[in-house]
Design an enzyme around this catalytic site. Structure first.
Site, PDB file in Angstrom:
ATOM      1  N   ASP A   1      48.193  24.196  33.554  1.00 27.88           N
ATOM      2  CA  ASP A   1      46.798  24.641  33.645  1.00 27.88           C
ATOM      3  C   ASP A   1      46.082  24.241  32.361  1.00 27.88           C
ATOM      4  O   ASP A   1      46.710  24.161  31.292  1.00 27.88           O
ATOM      5  CB  ASP A   1      46.720  26.161  33.843  1.00 27.88           C
TER       6      ASP A   1
ATOM      7  N   LYS B   1      45.324  31.370  29.354  1.00 25.80           N
ATOM      8  CA  LYS B   1      45.974  31.764  30.603  1.00 25.80           C
ATOM      9  C   LYS B   1      47.436  31.348  30.602  1.00 25.80           C
ATOM     10  O   LYS B   1      48.320  32.114  31.017  1.00 25.80           O
ATOM     11  CB  LYS B   1      45.237  31.131  31.791  1.00 25.80           C
TER      12      LYS B   1
ATOM     13  N   ARG C   1      47.239  34.007  52.615  1.00 23.66           N
ATOM     14  CA  ARG C   1      46.168  34.991  52.650  1.00 23.66           C
ATOM     15  C   ARG C   1      46.238  35.835  51.379  1.00 23.66           C
ATOM     16  O   ARG C   1      47.324  36.296  51.006  1.00 23.66           O
ATOM     17  CB  ARG C   1      46.304  35.895  53.868  1.00 23.66           C
TER      18      ARG C   1
ATOM     19  N   LEU D   1      40.530  40.380  65.317  1.00 20.90           N
ATOM     20  CA  LEU D   1      39.680  40.991  66.338  1.00 20.90           C
ATOM     21  C   LEU D   1      38.996  42.251  65.819  1.00 20.90           C
ATOM     22  O   LEU D   1      38.587  43.104  66.594  1.00 20.90           O
ATOM     23  CB  LEU D   1      40.503  41.332  67.593  1.00 20.90           C
TER      24      LEU D   1
ATOM     25  N   GLY E   1      33.194  43.475  61.463  1.00 27.20           N
ATOM     26  CA  GLY E   1      32.916  43.872  60.091  1.00 27.20           C
ATOM     27  C   GLY E   1      31.566  43.371  59.642  1.00 27.20           C
ATOM     28  O   GLY E   1      30.716  42.990  60.459  1.00 27.20           O
TER      29      GLY E   1
ATOM     30  N   CYS F   1      38.077  30.871  51.346  1.00 26.88           N
ATOM     31  CA  CYS F   1      38.437  29.781  52.270  1.00 26.88           C
ATOM     32  C   CYS F   1      37.455  29.571  53.418  1.00 26.88           C
ATOM     33  O   CYS F   1      36.923  28.473  53.583  1.00 26.88           O
ATOM     34  CB  CYS F   1      39.841  30.023  52.839  1.00 26.88           C
TER      35      CYS F   1
END
Length: 430
Positions: free
Chosen positions: A27, A32, A146, A242, A245, A252
Site C-alpha cells: 500500500d 497504514k 460483502r 427481498l 429499504g 459496489c
C-alpha cells in the site's frame, strides 16, 4: 503479492495467507502499512483482525510500501486497488493503470497479473497492451465480498470465477483456492470481467423491484413482509435481496450499475431495464423523504429529526454511497435539523450533529428515522425514547423494529410497504 489494503485487498491477503500461501500486501500509505504490520486493522470486518494477526505471527503475511521490491519473487500479483465511478459513470482505472506502469517491467517471467478489483470488460487485454509482455499472463478473478461478511464470503464462496486468454494461468489462479469447497468457473477474460457486473446489477434490479412492490403494497393495503415471504419460497426467486429499504448503495452497486450502463452504451446497446432500476432507486429515496415529511406534518423546514444509522449497512463503518446519508442530505437540504447516531460511525458529518448515544437523537425530536438495520435499535427502550421526544413519529425505513413495541410506547410507527390497519385474524372472505 496483493496491491491495495482496503476491504478487498486486506481480506484477500489475509485469507490467502490463511490458506498457507506466502503473501505480501502493498500500500502507498506508510502510516497504514505501519499499523497493519503491528496488527492494527482499521476496517470493521468480523474475523479480519484475527486473520491478520495469525498471518503476521506465522510469517505468511507481511506489509510493505515498496511494490517493485515486493514483486521480485512473486508468482502472482493481485490488483485490489479502487476503481471508483469516474466521469459519466464509467469506472476510473487510473489506479489500476498506475500500478501496472509501476511494476510492469519488473514482473518475473510467468508471474500472473490478476485483477481482483471490479474492472470493465476488456481491461485484461488493456493491461496486457500496457505492459507489453508476452511472458506475463493477465487474469481476471473478480471478488464477490460483502462488507460485514467479507472473510466468510472469501473462505466459503458460492463460486470462484477466473478468466484469462491464457488457460494455464487461469487454472493456476483457480488452484490457489484449492483448499476451499466451491465450484470454479473458468472462462475467457472478458466473460469473467462481465460476471461481476452482471451479478451486482441483477441484485440492484432485484432491490429496486422489491422497493417498487413495497410502494404498491402501501397503495393497495397489502403487507410487503407477507408478499416477499410468498415470493421467497419460490426457488427460482429465492429469499435474498427481498427486503425493502431506503434505497441501495454502498461501495459496489451504485458504481457498478453506472459502469455497466456505460459499457452497454459503448457497444450501442440501450440497457433500459438497468436504467429503470437506477431511476427507481432515486425515486425510493424521494419517497422515503416524503414519508418523513408527512410524519412531521408535511414540511421539513425546522423539523427536528433523530436519525438512527448512517453506515450503508449494519456491520460496517462504511459511508460510501450510503442510502442513509443520501436520505439525510435531502432532509438537511429541506431545512430539517438532524441529530444522528450509528454504533460504528463517529466524527463530524456535514448537515447533522453526530452523537455517541442513541437516546440523544430522541431529545426534542419530532420524528425518529431508522435508516440502517443495526440490531441494537431493536433493543432500545422505546418508552424512554417516547419520553424524550417532542413528537411521536417513528419512520422505520428498514422494517427493523417490532411495531407493537413502538406503538405500546405511545408512538406511531410507519414502515416501508407495511400497514398496521389490519386485524391479525384477517382472512380473505370464503
Amino acid at each position: 503479492m496483493v496491491v491495495g489494503t482496503g476491504y478487498v485487498g486486506l481480506t484477500t491477503g489475509a485469507c490467502l495467507s490463511s490458506l498457507s500461501h506466502l503473501v505480501t500486501c502493498v500500500d502507498v500509505d506508510e502510516a497504514k502499512v505501519a499499523r497493519l504490520s503491528a496488527g492494527r486493522v482499521d476496517i470493521l470486518e468480523p474475523g479480519l483482525s484475527e486473520l491478520v494477526a495469525r498471518g503476521l505471527t506465522s510469517g505468511r503475511l507481511t506489509f510493505t510500501t515498496d511494490a517493485r521490491r515486493a514483486v521480485a519473487d512473486a508468482e502472482g500479483v493481485f490488483l485490489c486497488v479502487p476503481t471508483p465511478m469516474g466521469a459519466g459513470g464509467a469506472a476510473d482505472l487510473r489506479a489500476v493503470e498506475a500500478v501496472t506502469a509501476q511494476i510492469g517491467d519488473v514482473l518475473p517471467p510467468g508471474c500472473a497479473l490478476i485483477t481482483k478489483s471490479t474492472v470493465p470488460v476488456g481491461t485484461a487485454r488493456r493491461i496486457a497492451d500496457l505492459i507489453g509482455r508476452h511472458d506475463v499472463p493477465v487474469v481476471s478473478n473478480p471478488e464477490f465480498l460483502r462488507e460485514g461478511t467479507a472473510v466468510s464470503d472469501f473462505l466459503g464462496p458460492d463460486r470462484i470465477v477466473v478468466g484469462s486468454d491464457d488457460e494455464q494461468a487461469a487454472h493456476w489462479v483457480a488452484d490457489l483456492y484449492a483448499g476451499l469447497s466451491a465450484p470454479a468457473v473458468i472462462s475467457d477474460a472478458a466473460s469473467a470481467e462481465l460476471v461481476k457486473y452482471a451479478a451486482n446489477c441483477f441484485l440492484a434490479m432485484k432491490l429496486s423491484y422489491v422497493n417498487a412492490i413495497a410502494e404498491l403494497c402501501e397503495r393497495l393495503g397489502a403487507d410487503i413482509t407477507s408478499v416477499t415471504e410468498g415470493m421467497g419460497h419460490d426457488r427460482r426467486i429465492g429469499r435474498s435481496f427481498l427486503k425493502p429499504g431506503p434505497g441501495w448503495g454502498g461501495s459496489c452497486l451504485p458504481k457498478d450499475t453506472h459502469a455497466l450502463m456505460r459499457i452497454a452504451e459503448s457497444v450501442r446497446y440501450d440497457f433500459g431495464m438497468l436504467g429503470a432500476a437506477i431511476d427507481e432507486n432515486i425515486a425510493q429515496r424521494d419517497r422515503i423523504v416524503a414519508k418523513i415529511a408527512g410524519a412531521v406534518g408535511g414540511t421539513l423546514a425546522g423539523a427536528r429529526i433523530g436519525v438512527l444509522g448512517l453506515a450503508f449497512k449494519a456491520g460496517t463503518n462504511d459511508l460510501r454511497d450510503s442510502p442513509a446519508l443520501s436520505v439525510s442530505s435531502v432532509l438537511s437540504a429541506l431545512g430539517a435539523d438532524l441529530t444522528a447516531y450509528d454504533p460504528a460511525v463517529g466524527g463530524e458529518i456535514p448537515g447533522m450533529t453526530v452523537v455517541d448515544d442513541p437516546y440523544q437523537v430522541a431529545k426534542g425530536a419530532d420524528a425518529i428515522v431508522v435508516l440502517t438495520e443495526w440490531a441494537e435499535f431493536q433493543r432500545l427502550d422505546w418508552t424512554y425514547v417516547s419520553e424524550l421526544m417532542h413528537g411521536d413519529a417513528v419512520v422505520d425505513t428498514r422494517n427493523l423494529l417490532e411495531p407493537r413495541v413502538v406503538l405500546d410506547a405511545g408512538l406511531s410507527w410507519q414502515g416501508v410497504g407495511r400497514t398496521l390497519h389490519r386485524s391479525p385474524k384477517f382472512a380473505l372472505p370464503g
